[in-house]
Structures are given as structure tokens and as C-alpha cells.
Design an enzyme around this catalytic site. Structure first.
Site, PDB file in Angstrom:
ATOM      1  N   ASP A 179     -12.261   1.447  -2.059  1.00 20.99           N
ATOM      2  CA  ASP A 179     -10.978   1.920  -2.564  1.00 20.99           C
ATOM      3  C   ASP A 179     -10.566   3.140  -1.756  1.00 20.99           C
ATOM      4  O   ASP A 179     -11.241   3.520  -0.790  1.00 20.99           O
ATOM      5  CB  ASP A 179     -11.043   2.223  -4.079  1.00 20.99           C
ATOM      6  CG  ASP A 179      -9.722   1.869  -4.747  1.00 20.99           C
ATOM      7  OD1 ASP A 179      -8.700   2.462  -4.358  1.00 20.99           O
ATOM      8  OD2 ASP A 179      -9.705   1.000  -5.638  1.00 20.99           O
ATOM      9  N   HIS A 248      -5.146   0.016  -1.231  1.00 25.21           N
ATOM     10  CA  HIS A 248      -6.342   0.755  -1.677  1.00 25.21           C
ATOM     11  C   HIS A 248      -7.317   0.960  -0.515  1.00 25.21           C
ATOM     12  O   HIS A 248      -8.527   0.807  -0.681  1.00 25.21           O
ATOM     13  CB  HIS A 248      -7.041   0.011  -2.822  1.00 25.21           C
ATOM     14  CG  HIS A 248      -6.269   0.048  -4.112  1.00 25.21           C
ATOM     15  ND1 HIS A 248      -6.536   0.965  -5.106  1.00 25.21           N
ATOM     16  CD2 HIS A 248      -5.248  -0.704  -4.560  1.00 25.21           C
ATOM     17  CE1 HIS A 248      -5.701   0.748  -6.124  1.00 25.21           C
ATOM     18  NE2 HIS A 248      -4.909  -0.255  -5.813  1.00 25.21           N
ATOM     19  N   GLU A 311      -1.586  -3.646  -5.753  1.00 23.25           N
ATOM     20  CA  GLU A 311      -0.961  -2.340  -5.497  1.00 23.25           C
ATOM     21  C   GLU A 311      -0.925  -1.959  -4.013  1.00 23.25           C
ATOM     22  O   GLU A 311      -1.470  -0.935  -3.614  1.00 23.25           O
ATOM     23  CB  GLU A 311      -1.703  -1.263  -6.311  1.00 23.25           C
ATOM     24  CG  GLU A 311      -1.601  -1.512  -7.807  1.00 23.25           C
ATOM     25  CD  GLU A 311      -2.364  -0.502  -8.645  1.00 23.25           C
ATOM     26  OE1 GLU A 311      -1.777  -0.030  -9.632  1.00 23.25           O
ATOM     27  OE2 GLU A 311      -3.521  -0.170  -8.325  1.00 23.25           O
TER      28      GLU A 311
HETATM   29  C1  ACM Z   1      -5.836  -2.713 -10.896  1.00 22.96           C
HETATM   30  O1  ACM Z   1      -5.931  -2.088 -11.962  1.00 22.96           O
HETATM   31  N1  ACM Z   1      -5.082  -2.264  -9.930  1.00 22.96           N
HETATM   32  C2  ACM Z   1      -6.555  -3.952 -10.672  1.00 22.96           C
END
Ligand code: ACM
Length: 545
Positions: A179, A248, A311
Site C-alpha cells: 500500500d 495505493h 481507489e
Molecule cells: C478498500 O477499502 N479500499 C478496499
């Protein structure tokens, strides 16, 4: 409450018989099955070895007549088992390691609570009541996700969680290995990933938090990951490694800036919030990632790999000449088509290795999936139902499976992202809601809980958040739901003594222990819960990529 009435999850059929059976480490063991099954059974018997302080135990027994037999063969449902306890011995039948592991978890729950300690048995072993259990899970995917990226949990914590998951008949361990805040697995081909990406010099609690100035980091070597995978498999648990792409990715870009926006430097983030970062979705980057995924597959033999897909900031992609050129070559007009393309390319690489791709639900919205891709639906319930029209779905909705949220609205709960998500909320969760058409319900493989670790720096905090909510989700996924909360809570109260014996620092039902509260410092809860707003928000973003 006797053993039969405190089993958790509650087996499908339980038939107590009169009589008791004495179990000792020396019971003759017969195994018809794999090496893995044999070692699982031997490990169970090793747990019955007399400990050093055995005063008060009952003297010797008649081991000649008490046998332990385990048979793996055809005819049992996946993950299911039959457990027979008679005065002359115990018989386990299952069709796989998972079923045997489940049977042994049930048998352990029938033994005195001391079986969950490491002190060994009294000299004559322990007795269990005679009876029969015939059992099978409602869902085939019963998982837990540990975010080892935001805060790293050492291998010992992960192995311990394998034990805890097996004790609750879970069968998937999803590790969120990368991440913005850290990259957590060795790469021998691209070593800067772990050398640079695995640590940060400081951490801030929240976007306005003060940097604590303390280095944080860590990663699993490929050998560690292989060990975790093998240990999990030997407990009937499948490791699901996740490399979150193409968003991420601040830690990845800190290690290899050339994979991101040209000329833009990146550091491993020190703040708990997602950085809106992304890498380029072009072929050279895909090729780099094939190397990385190949190393992970070689180490783990994982049948599923999670590629994230959530995201992702695509705002710079259309202006980037290399990305624009690839988009034109494929006839794509929108960056989101590249998002899909990128994930499908990696998915095809995985398929070539016999591995199924798993993605967060944004990737389903951008079309970044293959027909057999598993969609892990984290946003609203609507996107989960939409995905289930065409794909297998694992339910992981923020509400009620993000266990990093508060467990109640008590002001003394420790600070978190929000909440509350209570034990009762988890107990009421229906992975395949009755209102869905049957064909969509049948695409629901199961579900899992997640602990995102931005606000979870260590194992004690993890235990506090995971348990006892993980007990409730275990019951939901095994039985399909919890019809009577009172009855469940009655069993849970007995079960908590098992967790005490195991040294699990769960949150007591009445509220946190003094040292689990936020106190008056940085962990003090910032305000009342806003879960209703959060639920509306997560539903509202369900259509966005
Ligand atoms: C997430 O909570 N972005 C999987």
C-alpha cells in the site's frame, strides 16, 4: 453450559450420546489421507501430551482400546466433516484437509478449556463426551484480511492468526501486502521494493497527526511467505496474497519512481490516509509486475492472487505520452479502459499459472476483470449485487465487515476511523441477502472480515478489534446467518474462556478493558460515531471506478 451446547460456530448436526471417551497423546493413530492430514492429526495428539506440572491428573488409561482414526475420502462436502466420538475412540471423516481441520477444531471445543493452553494435559489425558457431529459450511470462502502494509505485523502474529482462524473454521487468510505506507514482501528480482518500500521514518496518526519520528517497517522474505502459506495450508486455510495495483502504490513508486508519473518523486507515506497515488498501466510496468507476482506464486503456490484495483488516481494518465500511445494502440478513449486493460493483462498472466484473480469491486466497475475473476465487494451492497449478476463475489462490505471501526459508541472506545460496527451488526449480516434473485445469491462464495491497520499499530490492538466480532462472522459464514442473537451470545460467553486460555486480548462484551481504551492521549476517541453517514457514502460511491 456443557461442551455440546457451546460449540462455535455451531455445527449443523450434533447428536450427544451417553458415555465418555478418554483422549491421550499415545492413542494409536490411523490415517487414511495425505501427509498434511497425518501431521494435522499428530499435532492434535501432541497437544494432549502431559505437561510438566500435571498434579491432579487422572492416572493411566486404556489406550489399547481407545483409537484415533482419520479418513479422507470421497463423499463429504468440501470443508465438511463427520466426527464420531465413542468410548473406544474418535473417528474423523472428511474429503479434504480443511474438513479434518474443522473436525479437530470442534473436538478441541469439546475438551476442557485447558486444551487451549500450552501447558499440556494431565497424565491420563482428557475426556470428551460421546456423540456424533455431521457438519458442513454454508459458504466456501470464510476469510480474514490483515492489512500488514499500513502497520507491519511480524510473521509470528500472522502464524498465530492462522491458528485463531482455524479454531473458528475460517479457511482464507488474505494478506494486504502493499500500500502507500509500505511494501511487505521481498523481491529478489526488484530488491528496492523491500529495501526502500518496506519502511518509513515516521508515522502520523491521521492527516493532521504529528509525525512520531519513529521508524516503522518490515517485510516477509519469500521464504517467510512460503512458510506462512504452508502453515496455513496445513490448517486447511488458503493464503490469498494481495498486491494492490495500480493505485495505493506510493511505496512501490518510492522504490521505482520510473513506474509512476515521469519526473515525480514519491516517498513511502507516513500518514494513515490513502495518497491517491498510482503507477502507469503500460506494458513495461505490467512486465515488471509479472516478475513480482511470479516470485510470490513460486513461493506460495497460491491458487488466488488479489490485485487490488481500488481507489486509483487516473487523472494524469490521458496526458502521459506513453500511456496515451498505448491507449490509442488499443482504441481506448478513457483512462478507465486502461485500468481494466492493465488488470486483465495481469489476470491473464495469473491464469497462465492456473491462478484466479481477485479484485476489489472498483475493478469490476471499470471492466478490469476476466470472466472467472472473483469480485471482492467492499463498497455498498448495491455493487455486490450488480457484480453477482456476472461474477463470483466475496462479500467484504465496509459495514459490517471492516473490523477496524469502533465496536460501540462508548466514549472510552479507542480512536478509529469511525463506527460503530457492533457485534450485533456483524451477527445480522446476510452475505447472500434473501431479497436477491437465486442466481445472484448462488454467486456469493462467502465473505470475510478486514482489519485495515492505519490505526492498528500492534497485535494487542488487532486482537481487541478482531475479537469477538470474528466469532460472530465465523458463525454467519458457517451457518449462513445468526437467527437468535441471545443464543449465540450465550455460546460466545463460554467461548470467550477459550480465547482467554489462548491469550487473545478480545474486547469484553461489556466494553474495553482499561488498557484497551483511548484514555486522554492521542488515542482518545475524537467524537461520536457516524456510521449512518459512512454507510450512505459507501453506497453512493458504488458506481464510481
Ligand atoms: C478498500 O477499502 N479500499 C478496499
Amino acid at each position: 453450559m456443557n461442551g455440546w451446547s457451546s460449540l462455535l460456530p455451531r455445527p449443523v448436526t450434533v447428536e450427544p450420546h451417553p458415555g465418555i471417551c478418554r483422549l491421550t497423546a499415545e492413542m494409536p493413530l490411523t490415517v487414511e489421507g495425505s501427509q498434511e492430514v497425518a501431521s494435522l492429526a499428530r499435532r492434535f495428539l501432541a497437544g494432549l501430551r502431559p505437561g510438566p506440572s500435571t498434579a491432579g491428573g487422572e492416572p493411566g488409561n486404556t489406550t489399547e482400546t481407545t483409537r484415533f482414526s482419520v479418513r479422507v475420502g470421497e463423499g463429504m462436502p468440501t470443508g465438511g466433516y463427520a466426527l464420531r466420538i465413542a468410548e473406544r475412540g474418535v473417528t474423523v471423516e472428511a474429503s479434504d484437509v480443511e474438513g479434518v481441520s474443522g473436525a479437530l477444531a470442534t473436538l478441541r471445543q469439546l475438551l476442557p478449556v485447558q486444551i487451549w493452553r500450552s501447558a499440556g494435559a494431565p497424565p491420563g489425558g482428557w475426556t470428551v463426551p460421546c456423540g456424533r457431529v455431521a457438519d458442513a459450511p454454508a459458504y466456501g470462502w470464510r476469510g480474514a484480511m490483515l492489512d500488514v502494509a499500513r502497520h507491519f505485523f511480524p510473521k509470528s502474529t500472522v502464524l498465530r492468526y492462522v491458528d485463531l482462524l482455524a479454531a473458528h473454521r475460517y479457511n482464507r487468510l488474505h494478506l494486504h501486502l502493499s500500500d502507500d505506507q509500505g511494501w511487505r514482501v521481498e523481491s529478489r528480482i526488484h530488491p528496492r521494493l523491500h529495501e526502500v518500500g518496506a519502511w518509513r521514518p515516521s508515522t502520523r496518526l491521521g492527516p493532521d497527526g504529528v509525525p512520531d519520528g519513529t521508524p516503522h517497517g518490515g517485510y516477509y522474505t519469500l521464504e517467510d511467505l512460503a512458510e506462512i502459506s504452508a502453515y496455513a495450508r496445513s490448517h486447511g486455510i488458503v493464503l490469498v496474497p494481495e498486491i494492490d495495483l495500480p493505485g495505493h502504490t506510493s511505496a512501490l513508486r518510492a522504490a521505482y519512481p520510473e513506474l509512476g508519473r515521469p519526473g515525480e518523486e514519491q516517498a513511502v507515506l507516513d500518514t494513515v490516509w490513502a495518497g491517491g497515488s498510482s503507477i502507469s498501466p503500460t506494458e513495461p510496468v505490467v512486465s515488471f509486475l509479472r516478475d513480482v507476482l511470479g516470485e510470490i506464486l513460486d513461493a506460495t503456490g497460491a491458487p488466488y492472487v488479489h490485485l487490488g484495483g481500488d481507489e486509483c488516481d487516473m487523472s494524469w494518465w490521458a496526458e502521459d505520452p506513453a500511456i496515451a500511445a498505448e491507449m490509442a494502440a488499443h482504441g481506448y478513449t478513457e483512462p478507465r479502459q486502461m485500468h481494466g486493460h492493465f488488470l486483465r493483462e495481469l489476470g491473464r498472466f495469473l491464469a497462465g499459472r492456473g491462478v484466479r484473480m481477485v479484485v476489489w469491486d472498483e475493478a469490476f466497475v471499470t471492466g478490469g476483470v476476466l470472466p472467472d475473476t472473483i469480485v471482492m465487494a467492499w463498497r455498498g451492497h448495491e455493487v455486490a449485487e450488480r457484480a453477482a449478476r456476472t461474477h463470483d463475489v466475496v462479500r467484504a462490505p465496509l459495514f459490517p465487515t471492516y473490523f477496524n471501526f469502533d465496536q460501540s459508541d462508548l466514549p472510552e472506545e479507542r480512536r478509529s476511523e469511525g463506527g460503530p460496527i457492533t457485534l450485533a451488526d456483524v451477527a445480522a449480516f446476510a452475505p447472500a441477502p434473501p431479497g436477491w434473485p437465486d442466481e445472484r445469491r448462488s454467486r456469493v462464495l462467502g465473505g470475510q472480515w478486514q482489519v485495515w491497520s492505519e490505526w492498528v499499530p500492534h497485535q494487542r490492538h488487532l486482537d481487541y478489534l478482531a475479537f469477538p466480532r470474528a466469532c460472530a462472522l465465523a458463525e454467519v459464514l458457517w451457518r449462513g446467518g445468526i437467527d437468535h442473537l441471545d443464543e449465540f451470545e450465550g455460546r460466545l460467553r463460554t467461548h470467550l474462556a477459550r480465547l482467554d486460555a489462548l491469550g487473545v486480548e478480545y474486547r469484553p462484551l461489556g466494553g474495553p478493558r482499561p488498557w484497551q481504551t483511548g484514555g486522554t492521549g492521542v488515542w482518545r476517541r475524537s467524537g461520536p460515531g457516524r456510521i449512518e453517514e459512512t454507510k450512505k457514502w459507501v453506497e453512493s460511491i458504488s458506481r464510481e471506478p
